[in-house]
Design an enzyme around this catalytic site. Sequence first.
Site, PDB file in Angstrom:
ATOM      1  N   GLU A   1     -27.930  -9.490   7.943  1.00 24.13           N
ATOM      2  CA  GLU A   1     -26.587  -9.969   7.626  1.00 24.13           C
ATOM      3  C   GLU A   1     -25.675  -9.798   8.839  1.00 24.13           C
ATOM      4  O   GLU A   1     -25.108  -8.707   9.048  1.00 24.13           O
ATOM      5  CB  GLU A   1     -26.007  -9.188   6.446  1.00 24.13           C
ATOM      6  CG  GLU A   1     -26.780  -9.378   5.161  1.00 24.13           C
ATOM      7  CD  GLU A   1     -25.877  -9.234   3.938  1.00 24.13           C
ATOM      8  OE1 GLU A   1     -25.931 -10.123   3.086  1.00 24.13           O
ATOM      9  OE2 GLU A   1     -25.112  -8.263   3.869  1.00 24.13           O
TER      10      GLU A   1
ATOM     11  N   ASN B   1     -25.109 -10.303  -4.527  1.00 23.26           N
ATOM     12  CA  ASN B   1     -24.394  -9.049  -4.302  1.00 23.26           C
ATOM     13  C   ASN B   1     -22.972  -9.279  -4.794  1.00 23.26           C
ATOM     14  O   ASN B   1     -22.188  -9.925  -4.114  1.00 23.26           O
ATOM     15  CB  ASN B   1     -24.421  -8.706  -2.798  1.00 23.26           C
ATOM     16  CG  ASN B   1     -23.519  -7.529  -2.475  1.00 23.26           C
ATOM     17  OD1 ASN B   1     -23.088  -6.791  -3.357  1.00 23.26           O
ATOM     18  ND2 ASN B   1     -23.222  -7.348  -1.185  1.00 23.26           N
ATOM     19  N   TRP B   2     -22.704  -8.760  -5.969  1.00 19.43           N
ATOM     20  CA  TRP B   2     -21.398  -9.040  -6.590  1.00 19.43           C
ATOM     21  C   TRP B   2     -20.254  -8.277  -5.935  1.00 19.43           C
ATOM     22  O   TRP B   2     -19.103  -8.568  -6.178  1.00 19.43           O
ATOM     23  CB  TRP B   2     -21.446  -8.681  -8.081  1.00 19.43           C
ATOM     24  CG  TRP B   2     -22.238  -9.626  -8.926  1.00 19.43           C
ATOM     25  CD1 TRP B   2     -23.026 -10.670  -8.503  1.00 19.43           C
ATOM     26  CD2 TRP B   2     -22.335  -9.616 -10.366  1.00 19.43           C
ATOM     27  NE1 TRP B   2     -23.596 -11.293  -9.586  1.00 19.43           N
ATOM     28  CE2 TRP B   2     -23.189 -10.669 -10.738  1.00 19.43           C
ATOM     29  CE3 TRP B   2     -21.785  -8.804 -11.350  1.00 19.43           C
ATOM     30  CZ2 TRP B   2     -23.502 -10.939 -12.069  1.00 19.43           C
ATOM     31  CZ3 TRP B   2     -22.098  -9.066 -12.670  1.00 19.43           C
ATOM     32  CH2 TRP B   2     -22.942 -10.119 -13.033  1.00 19.43           C
ATOM     33  N   LYS B   3     -20.587  -7.235  -5.162  1.00 16.97           N
ATOM     34  CA  LYS B   3     -19.554  -6.379  -4.559  1.00 16.97           C
ATOM     35  C   LYS B   3     -18.669  -5.804  -5.677  1.00 16.97           C
ATOM     36  O   LYS B   3     -19.173  -5.494  -6.740  1.00 16.97           O
ATOM     37  CB  LYS B   3     -18.769  -7.157  -3.503  1.00 16.97           C
ATOM     38  CG  LYS B   3     -19.719  -7.868  -2.529  1.00 16.97           C
ATOM     39  CD  LYS B   3     -19.083  -8.371  -1.290  1.00 16.97           C
ATOM     40  CE  LYS B   3     -20.152  -9.001  -0.419  1.00 16.97           C
ATOM     41  NZ  LYS B   3     -19.679  -9.428   0.874  1.00 16.97           N
TER      42      LYS B   3
ATOM     43  N   GLY C   1     -18.572 -13.169   4.205  1.00 20.11           N
ATOM     44  CA  GLY C   1     -17.297 -13.464   3.558  1.00 20.11           C
ATOM     45  C   GLY C   1     -16.336 -14.264   4.408  1.00 20.11           C
ATOM     46  O   GLY C   1     -15.162 -14.406   4.086  1.00 20.11           O
TER      47      GLY C   1
ATOM     48  N   SER D   1     -22.365 -15.779   4.022  1.00 25.05           N
ATOM     49  CA  SER D   1     -21.855 -17.118   3.691  1.00 25.05           C
ATOM     50  C   SER D   1     -22.961 -18.120   3.359  1.00 25.05           C
ATOM     51  O   SER D   1     -22.809 -19.317   3.605  1.00 25.05           O
ATOM     52  CB  SER D   1     -20.945 -17.651   4.811  1.00 25.05           C
ATOM     53  OG  SER D   1     -19.842 -16.780   4.993  1.00 25.05           O
TER      54      SER D   1
ATOM     55  N   GLY E   1     -23.238 -13.144  -1.454  1.00 24.36           N
ATOM     56  CA  GLY E   1     -22.024 -12.536  -1.997  1.00 24.36           C
ATOM     57  C   GLY E   1     -21.238 -13.540  -2.814  1.00 24.36           C
ATOM     58  O   GLY E   1     -21.536 -13.793  -3.983  1.00 24.36           O
ATOM     59  N   GLY E   2     -20.238 -14.140  -2.187  1.00 21.98           N
ATOM     60  CA  GLY E   2     -19.308 -15.044  -2.879  1.00 21.98           C
ATOM     61  C   GLY E   2     -19.980 -16.069  -3.781  1.00 21.98           C
ATOM     62  O   GLY E   2     -19.581 -16.250  -4.942  1.00 21.98           O
TER      63      GLY E   2
ATOM     64  N   GLU F   1     -20.333  -3.427   4.629  1.00 18.19           N
ATOM     65  CA  GLU F   1     -19.063  -2.930   4.069  1.00 18.19           C
ATOM     66  C   GLU F   1     -19.146  -1.434   3.796  1.00 18.19           C
ATOM     67  O   GLU F   1     -18.151  -0.712   3.928  1.00 18.19           O
ATOM     68  CB  GLU F   1     -18.713  -3.720   2.793  1.00 18.19           C
ATOM     69  CG  GLU F   1     -18.238  -5.131   3.133  1.00 18.19           C
ATOM     70  CD  GLU F   1     -18.554  -6.173   2.069  1.00 18.19           C
ATOM     71  OE1 GLU F   1     -18.833  -5.803   0.920  1.00 18.19           O
ATOM     72  OE2 GLU F   1     -18.519  -7.376   2.403  1.00 18.19           O
TER      73      GLU F   1
ATOM     74  N   HIS G   1     -25.211  -1.762   3.300  1.00 21.38           N
ATOM     75  CA  HIS G   1     -24.438  -2.997   3.497  1.00 21.38           C
ATOM     76  C   HIS G   1     -23.346  -2.731   4.530  1.00 21.38           C
ATOM     77  O   HIS G   1     -22.799  -1.629   4.594  1.00 21.38           O
ATOM     78  CB  HIS G   1     -23.826  -3.438   2.162  1.00 21.38           C
ATOM     79  CG  HIS G   1     -23.203  -4.787   2.242  1.00 21.38           C
ATOM     80  ND1 HIS G   1     -21.952  -4.986   2.764  1.00 21.38           N
ATOM     81  CD2 HIS G   1     -23.675  -6.006   1.903  1.00 21.38           C
ATOM     82  CE1 HIS G   1     -21.681  -6.285   2.739  1.00 21.38           C
ATOM     83  NE2 HIS G   1     -22.709  -6.930   2.221  1.00 21.38           N
TER      84      HIS G   1
END
Length: 254
Positions: free
Chosen positions: A170, A13-15, A176, A216, A237-238, A100, A98
């Site tokens: 999640e 998930n590149w956001k 994150g 994470s 993500g990251g 966010e 998500h």
Amino acid sequence: MNKAVRKTIIAGNWKMNKTPSETTEFLGELKNAVQDADCEVVVCVPFVDLQNAVAAAKGTNIKVGAENLHFEKSGAFTGEISADMLIDLGVDYVIIGHSERRQYFAETDVTVNKKVHAALAAGLKPIICVGEHLEQREQGITAEVCSLQTKVALKDVSAEDLKNIVIAYEPVWAIGTGKTATADQADEVCGIIRQTIADLYNQGVAEATTIQYGGSMNAKNAKELLSKYHVDGGLIGGASLKTEDFGIIVAAAK
Ligand code: PGA
């Protein structure tokens, strides 16, 4: 039951990261890093990167996903993107709900359910995100929260359609933050979500559903998390923004 009945899916998930030209360059490297994958590999990228991602993923084992969609088919919704537009581009997956999006863009369990139906109707595979906030975990209501989110997201979804749905557990406190749920915590809640699906449908359907962990997950902790019975992959993500790390996570999904 054997975990092997389920598809393991590692999805990035590149956001809001990477430009279209960076996307082409990144996938050019990633395809080599994941070519021997033993699982489904997905990259979910910003809308403007989708076209380049689909082109770069052509002829590889990488599938492309979007990070959101609108639930209406078309119309006066300035700035929004429909399921049909995504399908026309060659997109396979879409992340829905998500945390966010729930936090910053006012998405609710009800809009998540509408988006799930819109995605399924167009032929997209939804990756539905559920998860508790830290205060909810501390209050001991993680199971209720995740179960409720799962139930509402799946309202009026048939058992047949569930085959095209992925759930991502999640925990919001782990996204994150560098704080990963322990492998046992991830396994426990993914198991609770599976039980919710068993109650809604039946045990067979629940056993066949892919339930990912996200929050994470990285090159170091992926193997242990993915070894758990109820954890069928990751939403990353990251660590999905670096080819080496993402490649290691994909390799851990054996
Ligand atoms: P993270 O994000 O891996 O950076 O914690 C996961 C996600 O938000 O899907």
